[in-house]
Design a protein around this motif. Structure first.
Motif, PDB file in Angstrom:
ATOM      1  N   HIS A  29      40.669  53.074  35.385  1.00 49.39           N
ATOM      2  CA  HIS A  29      41.494  51.980  34.821  1.00 49.39           C
ATOM      3  C   HIS A  29      42.117  51.395  35.813  1.00 49.39           C
ATOM      4  O   HIS A  29      42.055  50.175  35.741  1.00 49.39           O
ATOM      5  N   ARG A  30      42.754  51.985  36.811  1.00 54.73           N
ATOM      6  CA  ARG A  30      43.369  51.162  37.999  1.00 54.73           C
ATOM      7  C   ARG A  30      42.529  50.244  38.915  1.00 54.73           C
ATOM      8  O   ARG A  30      42.823  49.257  39.167  1.00 54.73           O
ATOM      9  N   ASP A  31      41.248  50.922  38.872  1.00 58.32           N
ATOM     10  CA  ASP A  31      40.423  49.907  39.620  1.00 58.32           C
ATOM     11  C   ASP A  31      39.734  48.963  38.921  1.00 58.32           C
ATOM     12  O   ASP A  31      39.768  47.681  39.482  1.00 58.32           O
ATOM     13  N   VAL A  32      39.453  49.169  37.856  1.00 58.76           N
ATOM     14  CA  VAL A  32      39.033  48.183  36.707  1.00 58.76           C
ATOM     15  C   VAL A  32      39.993  46.821  36.674  1.00 58.76           C
ATOM     16  O   VAL A  32      39.961  45.692  36.897  1.00 58.76           O
ATOM     17  N   VAL A  33      41.530  47.426  36.759  1.00 54.70           N
ATOM     18  CA  VAL A  33      42.526  46.455  36.430  1.00 54.70           C
ATOM     19  C   VAL A  33      42.516  45.560  37.743  1.00 54.70           C
ATOM     20  O   VAL A  33      43.022  44.360  37.688  1.00 54.70           O
ATOM     21  N   ASN A  34      42.614  46.310  38.989  1.00 49.38           N
ATOM     22  CA  ASN A  34      42.761  45.520  40.020  1.00 49.38           C
ATOM     23  C   ASN A  34      41.607  44.431  40.216  1.00 49.38           C
ATOM     24  O   ASN A  34      41.587  43.401  40.489  1.00 49.38           O
ATOM     25  N   LEU A  35      40.276  44.899  39.945  1.00 49.73           N
ATOM     26  CA  LEU A  35      39.266  43.971  39.996  1.00 49.73           C
ATOM     27  C   LEU A  35      39.332  42.803  39.060  1.00 49.73           C
ATOM     28  O   LEU A  35      39.226  41.622  39.402  1.00 49.73           O
ATOM     29  N   LEU A  36      39.704  42.980  37.935  1.00 52.61           N
ATOM     30  CA  LEU A  36      39.769  41.988  36.925  1.00 52.61           C
ATOM     31  C   LEU A  36      40.980  41.070  37.350  1.00 52.61           C
ATOM     32  O   LEU A  36      40.731  39.901  37.159  1.00 52.61           O
ATOM     33  N   ASN A  37      42.138  41.740  37.677  1.00 56.54           N
ATOM     34  CA  ASN A  37      43.272  40.607  38.030  1.00 56.54           C
ATOM     35  C   ASN A  37      42.709  39.889  39.336  1.00 56.54           C
ATOM     36  O   ASN A  37      43.173  38.684  39.253  1.00 56.54           O
ATOM     37  N   ASN A  38      41.906  40.262  40.033  1.00 53.25           N
ATOM     38  CA  ASN A  38      41.467  39.432  41.155  1.00 53.25           C
ATOM     39  C   ASN A  38      40.414  38.307  40.718  1.00 53.25           C
ATOM     40  O   ASN A  38      40.572  37.024  41.028  1.00 53.25           O
ATOM     41  N   ILE A  39      39.743  38.495  39.598  1.00 52.77           N
ATOM     42  CA  ILE A  39      38.612  37.897  39.002  1.00 52.77           C
ATOM     43  C   ILE A  39      39.287  36.656  38.416  1.00 52.77           C
ATOM     44  O   ILE A  39      39.261  35.396  38.346  1.00 52.77           O
ATOM     45  N   LEU A  40      40.322  37.243  37.510  1.00 57.18           N
ATOM     46  CA  LEU A  40      41.177  36.018  36.586  1.00 57.18           C
ATOM     47  C   LEU A  40      41.887  35.325  37.326  1.00 57.18           C
ATOM     48  O   LEU A  40      42.259  33.932  37.172  1.00 57.18           O
ATOM     49  N   LEU A  41      42.477  35.697  38.747  1.00 60.79           N
ATOM     50  CA  LEU A  41      43.265  35.075  39.642  1.00 60.79           C
ATOM     51  C   LEU A  41      42.454  34.072  40.222  1.00 60.79           C
ATOM     52  O   LEU A  41      42.693  32.682  40.284  1.00 60.79           O
ATOM     53  N   GLN A  42      41.290  34.331  40.694  1.00 59.20           N
ATOM     54  CA  GLN A  42      40.291  33.199  41.027  1.00 59.20           C
ATOM     55  C   GLN A  42      40.063  32.190  40.104  1.00 59.20           C
ATOM     56  O   GLN A  42      40.027  31.185  40.360  1.00 59.20           O
ATOM     57  N   LEU A  43      39.634  32.657  38.761  1.00 60.67           N
ATOM     58  CA  LEU A  43      39.364  31.526  37.853  1.00 60.67           C
ATOM     59  C   LEU A  43      40.516  30.855  37.663  1.00 60.67           C
ATOM     60  O   LEU A  43      40.241  29.586  37.349  1.00 60.67           O
ATOM     61  N   ALA A  44      41.564  31.279  37.339  1.00 64.09           N
ATOM     62  CA  ALA A  44      42.957  30.375  37.167  1.00 64.09           C
ATOM     63  C   ALA A  44      43.057  29.311  38.400  1.00 64.09           C
ATOM     64  O   ALA A  44      43.526  28.050  38.149  1.00 64.09           O
ATOM     65  N   CYS A  45      42.867  29.903  39.785  1.00 68.36           N
ATOM     66  CA  CYS A  45      43.206  29.251  40.800  1.00 68.36           C
ATOM     67  C   CYS A  45      42.280  27.824  41.245  1.00 68.36           C
ATOM     68  O   CYS A  45      42.286  27.054  41.622  1.00 68.36           O
TER      69      CYS A  45
END
Length: 199
Positions: A56-72
């Protein structure tokens, strides 16, 4: 990440003498080559259905990176984010509901679901968009809809996800399923990422 390259090695030939260097080369040639600590590039329009699995922790970290890139990197009129999760994931992903990318084109509804009521509303909105795009193939495929699910239980209730996975000619949609176990990912995935952090 598995190395995506063709490596050529000399043939294994019979030899009377033992050659430790040749044996090391042969052992290396038989191993799966993994490259660690490199950035991953995801081509969402090409690999429309993506799977991410791990703790769960690793998936959350990876998704946060993907979502941040998408938004930026993308404007909210180019990419719309559709986010599906359980209530228990709200602490990790609650911020997503405040991104401009989560609103529909009319800015009336958030494309965000974390409970049964939200899933019904999201299904109504997204099914309409999927039907419009499947009927009129000449219609411009913008914005791109990037669907992220952290809950298989909730995603299974979304008929539009089933249609997107089933119809590979349907353009303008990408689906990322992020679940703890590989067996829960959709069978149609075109790219799979193990989010496990290696020490």
């Amino acid at each position: 990440t598995e190395l995506q390259a063709d490596l050529d090695f000399p043939e294994n030939r019979f030899s009377i003498e033992e050659d430790n260097l040749r044996k090391a080369l042969l052992d290396f040639s038989e191993e799966k080559q993994i490259i660690e600590d490199v950035p991953l590039c995801i081509n969402v329009p090409k690999d429309r259905i993506i799977g991410v699995h791990g703790t769960h922790r690793d998936v959350v970290n990876l998704l946060n990176n993907i979502l941040l890139q998408l938004a930026c990197l993308y404007s909210y009129d180019e990419v719309k984010l559709v986010f599906i999760s359980d209530e228990k994931d709200m602490q990790a992903f609650g911020y997503v509901r405040w991104l401009q990318h989560i609103w529909d084109n009319e800015e009336n509804s958030r494309l965000f679901a974390s409970n049964e009521k939200d899933i019904k509303e999201l299904n109504a909105i997204m099914n309409k968009i999927v039907v419009e795009r499947s009927i009129d193939e000449k219609k411009e495929k913008t914005p791109f809809y990037f669907i992220v699910s952290t809950s298989k239980h909730m995603a299974d209730k979304c008929s539009f996800i089933t249609e997107i996975c089933r119809n590979d000619k349907l353009e303008g949609f990408g689906f990322l399923a992020a679940y703890p176990e590989l067996k829960n990912l959709p069978k149609e995935i075109q790219a799979d990422f193990d989010s496990v952090t290696r020490a």
